[in-house]
Design an enzyme around this catalytic site. Structure first.
Site, PDB file in Angstrom:
ATOM      1  CD  GLU A 278      -2.384   5.581   2.797  1.00 42.54           C
ATOM      2  OE1 GLU A 278      -3.009   6.085   3.743  1.00 42.54           O
ATOM      3  OE2 GLU A 278      -2.791   4.608   2.157  1.00 42.54           O
ATOM      4  CB  CYS A 312      -1.634  12.056   8.274  1.00 46.10           C
ATOM      5  SG  CYS A 312      -1.211  10.405   8.866  1.00 46.10           S
TER       6      CYS A 312
HETATM    7  P1  NAD Z   1       3.681  17.476   0.329  1.00 44.00           P
HETATM    8  O1  NAD Z   1       2.450  17.075  -0.405  1.00 44.00           O
HETATM    9  O2  NAD Z   1       4.075  18.888   0.320  1.00 44.00           O
HETATM   10  O3  NAD Z   1       4.960  16.662  -0.212  1.00 44.00           O
HETATM   11  C1  NAD Z   1       5.017  15.249  -0.167  1.00 44.00           C
HETATM   12  C2  NAD Z   1       6.061  14.776  -1.168  1.00 44.00           C
HETATM   13  O4  NAD Z   1       5.626  15.073  -2.488  1.00 44.00           O
HETATM   14  C3  NAD Z   1       7.435  15.413  -1.027  1.00 44.00           C
HETATM   15  O5  NAD Z   1       8.401  14.411  -1.220  1.00 44.00           O
HETATM   16  C4  NAD Z   1       7.461  16.426  -2.163  1.00 44.00           C
HETATM   17  O6  NAD Z   1       8.750  16.726  -2.652  1.00 44.00           O
HETATM   18  C5  NAD Z   1       6.662  15.717  -3.224  1.00 44.00           C
HETATM   19  N1  NAD Z   1       5.983  16.577  -4.202  1.00 44.00           N
HETATM   20  C6  NAD Z   1       5.603  17.871  -4.074  1.00 44.00           C
HETATM   21  N2  NAD Z   1       4.924  18.265  -5.176  1.00 44.00           N
HETATM   22  C7  NAD Z   1       4.882  17.197  -6.004  1.00 44.00           C
HETATM   23  C8  NAD Z   1       4.288  16.975  -7.286  1.00 44.00           C
HETATM   24  N3  NAD Z   1       3.616  17.927  -7.917  1.00 44.00           N
HETATM   25  N4  NAD Z   1       4.425  15.761  -7.843  1.00 44.00           N
HETATM   26  C9  NAD Z   1       5.092  14.768  -7.199  1.00 44.00           C
HETATM   27  N5  NAD Z   1       5.670  14.919  -5.994  1.00 44.00           N
HETATM   28  C10 NAD Z   1       5.554  16.123  -5.405  1.00 44.00           C
HETATM   29  O7  NAD Z   1       3.482  16.932   1.813  1.00 44.00           O
HETATM   30  P2  NAD Z   1       4.452  17.123   3.064  1.00 44.00           P
HETATM   31  O8  NAD Z   1       4.368  18.534   3.505  1.00 44.00           O
HETATM   32  O9  NAD Z   1       5.769  16.527   2.780  1.00 44.00           O
HETATM   33  O10 NAD Z   1       3.793  16.196   4.157  1.00 44.00           O
HETATM   34  C11 NAD Z   1       2.755  16.575   4.984  1.00 44.00           C
HETATM   35  C12 NAD Z   1       1.447  16.006   4.473  1.00 44.00           C
HETATM   36  O11 NAD Z   1       1.547  14.582   4.409  1.00 44.00           O
HETATM   37  C13 NAD Z   1       0.283  16.305   5.385  1.00 44.00           C
HETATM   38  O12 NAD Z   1      -0.815  16.661   4.586  1.00 44.00           O
HETATM   39  C14 NAD Z   1       0.026  14.976   6.089  1.00 44.00           C
HETATM   40  O13 NAD Z   1      -1.279  14.816   6.542  1.00 44.00           O
HETATM   41  C15 NAD Z   1       0.375  14.005   5.000  1.00 44.00           C
HETATM   42  N6  NAD Z   1       0.696  12.686   5.551  1.00 44.00           N
HETATM   43  C16 NAD Z   1      -0.211  11.674   5.373  1.00 44.00           C
HETATM   44  C17 NAD Z   1       0.030  10.419   5.933  1.00 44.00           C
HETATM   45  C18 NAD Z   1      -0.973   9.308   5.765  1.00 44.00           C
HETATM   46  O14 NAD Z   1      -0.643   8.170   6.071  1.00 44.00           O
HETATM   47  N7  NAD Z   1      -2.175   9.587   5.301  1.00 44.00           N
HETATM   48  C19 NAD Z   1       1.200  10.182   6.645  1.00 44.00           C
HETATM   49  C20 NAD Z   1       2.119  11.234   6.798  1.00 44.00           C
HETATM   50  C21 NAD Z   1       1.855  12.482   6.242  1.00 44.00           C
END
Ligand code: NAD
Length: 540
Positions: A278, A312
């Site tokens: 997502e 998002c």
């Molecule tokens: P992010 O991608 O920076 O991090 C998300 C998670 O992934 C965190 O827990 C982080 O520690 C972990 N992570 C980071 N690098 C990783 C890797 N290489 N391998 C595995 N895990 C890793 O995102 P964020 O800043 O926490 O959240 C914001 C983003 O989430 C925005 O892009 C938003 O649109 C998206 N989002 C999407 C939805 C949806 O339903 N589509 C809902 C909420 C947020």
């Protein structure tokens, strides 16, 4: 006086955070220290003050959680239960969210910087959604051993003597990696279906704001989830990477940015494990000139300012019909410049997201952290350098306007005549920034709406129902709203599946399809006996 109230409210949240569940990892049914005893800080976005330090789980802690999960999986008790029985336990967790809503809302207000009112509303939504997932336990049980109609060999179907049933098996040990913007909602939306489907799970919340997710460990413990079936390891990217790379983890359900989503997919590729992603969005709000002006202004604001633009599905691209553009922008500027800033989200009980639906003023929240603040300002500076026109906002508000210094505030910003190739049109800013373009024909509106690599959500506003539906049907996005009033924009219902086209994701969340993501479909072909005989044997 105001400072005292801020200190008191922050101290109150800090006292909630003294509980064991906010200070330890949850592994194998116990609250434990991380092996290397390291911590990570989180700050109050409204002031930049230190809020809490929580455990920094690393690869070795992730491996400990995976071992605990593997043991629970091998033992098989959880997977052998009916989904209805598993759901009864998960329902206690959902009720626990409802029962602790006020405390959790104060924690999210302090961790994310969202107004208490909004946090409480969405946490109530998480509890209800949990109850919905539990109701699907029955549906999942009914899908087990569902006969595949033989059709007597007609129409290309297998012959009558072919006795086949379908089953929906749990996948195994699954990793759940979540984002910070709606911390508990995002995490619980994974925990519920993963557990009800019979998997053993490890949750890795976001390090930016994930404190409320840690409470799910306590809820699981108190509800009686067997040891190892559910675990939480807080930590940063390294913990997430360790979870994705482990050959013992058969599925990763990830919510976060598209860039990280593609890394998760890459990590899962060599072992060919399942992924549900997502991801980010750049949703369009298409407004035709037959729309009511007040409704258009309200919907535009709601679309790009909800949760400070950190959602998002934020509608951060306004695509407005040429002759309606100036009236809409004039009113938008006027309304945005009236909005007050939310100086203490923890006590913000009456204002916040969509408060205007109740006839109240809304309020601008800080963005979540220093790095996001800098990232958003970077987008704005780049846009300015590229000559993009700023209708309103464009930077950090004056401290006198906010009422104090140190918070991560950004003015609600509207960028006009934005080039289609610019980053502010193409990339997710994840802050209170709206980019505007216009169109002259219906066909052009569709092309504009589909002009990014994302496809999470979008809205069409028109008082002509046929036109609204025609355009909605041509927009490439997982959730589209067609409306003459703007009502319902951003709305979600747990029974309605959603997900992303293109770079916005892989797979679907919510609804029965969302539950199926956490299962493997299996066909069982049996010969030489009847299914009724097998059931009698099973019962012995
Ligand atoms: P992010 O991608 O920076 O991090 C998300 C998670 O992934 C965190 O827990 C982080 O520690 C972990 N992570 C980071 N690098 C990783 C890797 N290489 N391998 C595995 N895990 C890793 O995102 P964020 O800043 O926490 O959240 C914001 C983003 O989430 C925005 O892009 C938003 O649109 C998206 N989002 C999407 C939805 C949806 O339903 N589509 C809902 C909420 C947020």
């Amino acid at each position: 006086m105001e400072q005292d109230s801020k200190n008191n409210s922050l101290d109150k949240v800090r006292s909630h955070l003294q509980r064991e569940c906010f200070n330890k990892l949850f592994i194998g049914g116990k609250f434990v220290e991380p092996i290397e005893r390291e911590k990570l800080p989180t700050y109050y976005p409204a002031t930049g003050e230190l809020l809490h330090e929580f455990p920094r789980g690393k690869a070795n802690d992730i491996h400990a959680a995976i071992s605990a999960s593997e043991r629970a999986w091998a033992e098989g008790t959880w997977a052998a239960m009916s989904a209805v029985d598993r759901a009864k336990i998960v329902a206690k967790m959902a009720q626990g969210i409802e029962d602790n809503k006020e405390m959790l809302a104060e924690i999210e207000a302090a961790d994310v910087g969202k107004p208490f009112r909004q946090a409480a509303m969405t946490l109530g939504g998480a509890a209800n959604e949990g109850k919905y997932w539990c109701s699907l336990g029955k549906a999942l049980d009914e899908e087990q051993d569902l006969p595949v109609n033989s059709g007597g060999g007609k129409g290309g179907l297998p012959p009558e003597e072919w006795n086949v049933v379908y089953r929906r098996d749990p996948i195994g040990v699954v990793g759940l990696i979540s984002a910070w913007n709606y911390p508990l909602n995002v995490a619980f939306r994974k925990v519920c279906p993963a557990l009800i489907a019979g998997n053993c799970a490890i949750l890795k919340p976001s390090e930016i704001a994930g404190l409320s997710c840690m409470f799910i460990g306590k809820l699981a413990h108190d509800a009686g989830i067997p040891p190892g079936v559910f675990n939480i390891v807080t930590g940063d990217r390294d913990a997430g990477v360790a979870l994705t790379l482990s050959p013992s983890v058969s599925m990763i359900s990830f919510t976060g940015s598209s860039i990280t989503g593609s890394k998760v997919m890459e990590a899962c590729a060599p072992k060919l494990s399942q992924v549900a992603l997502e991801l980010g969005g750049k949703s369009a709000l298409v407004v035709f000139d037959d729309t009511d002006l007040d409704k258009a202004v309200e919907t535009t604001m709601k679309g790009f300012l909800t949760n400070g633009g950190q959602i998002c599905t934020a509608h951060t691209r306004l695509i407005v019909q040429d002759n309606f553009k100036q009236p809409l922008l004039n009113r938008l500027k006027e309304e945005l410049e009236k909005l007050p800033f939310c100086t203490n989200p923890i006590t913000e009980k009456n204002r916040g997201d969509r408060a205007w639906e109740d006839g109240k003023t809304d309020v601008v929240q800080p963005v979540v952290c220093d790095s996001q603040h800098k990232k958003i300002l970077g987008f704005l500076n780049e846009a300015k350098a590229a000559g993009v026109e700023i209708l309103t906002g464009g930077g950090v508000p004056d401290e006198k306007v906010v009422g104090h210094s140190g918070g991560y505030f950004i003015q609600p910003t509207v960028l006009v005549n934005v080039g289609q190739e610019t980053d502010v049109w193409q990339k997710e800013v994840f802050g209170p920034v709206l980019s505007v373009r216009s169109f002259s024909s219906e066909a052009e509106a569709v092309l504009e709406a589909n002009s990014t690599k994302f496809g999470l959500a979008s809205t069409v506003m028109s008082s002509d129902p046929a036109r609204a539906m025609r355009v909605a049907n041509r927009i490439r996005a997982g959730a589209v709203y067609a409306t003459s009033t703007g009502e319902g924009i951003l709305a979600e219902h747990p029974a309605v599946s959603r997900g992303g086209f293109g770079c916005s994701g892989v797979g679907r969340e919510l609804g029965i399809s969302g539950l199926h993501e956490y299962t493997e479909l299996k066909s069982v072909n049996y010969t030489g006996f009847s299914l009724a005989d097998a059931k009698i044997e099973d019962a012995k």
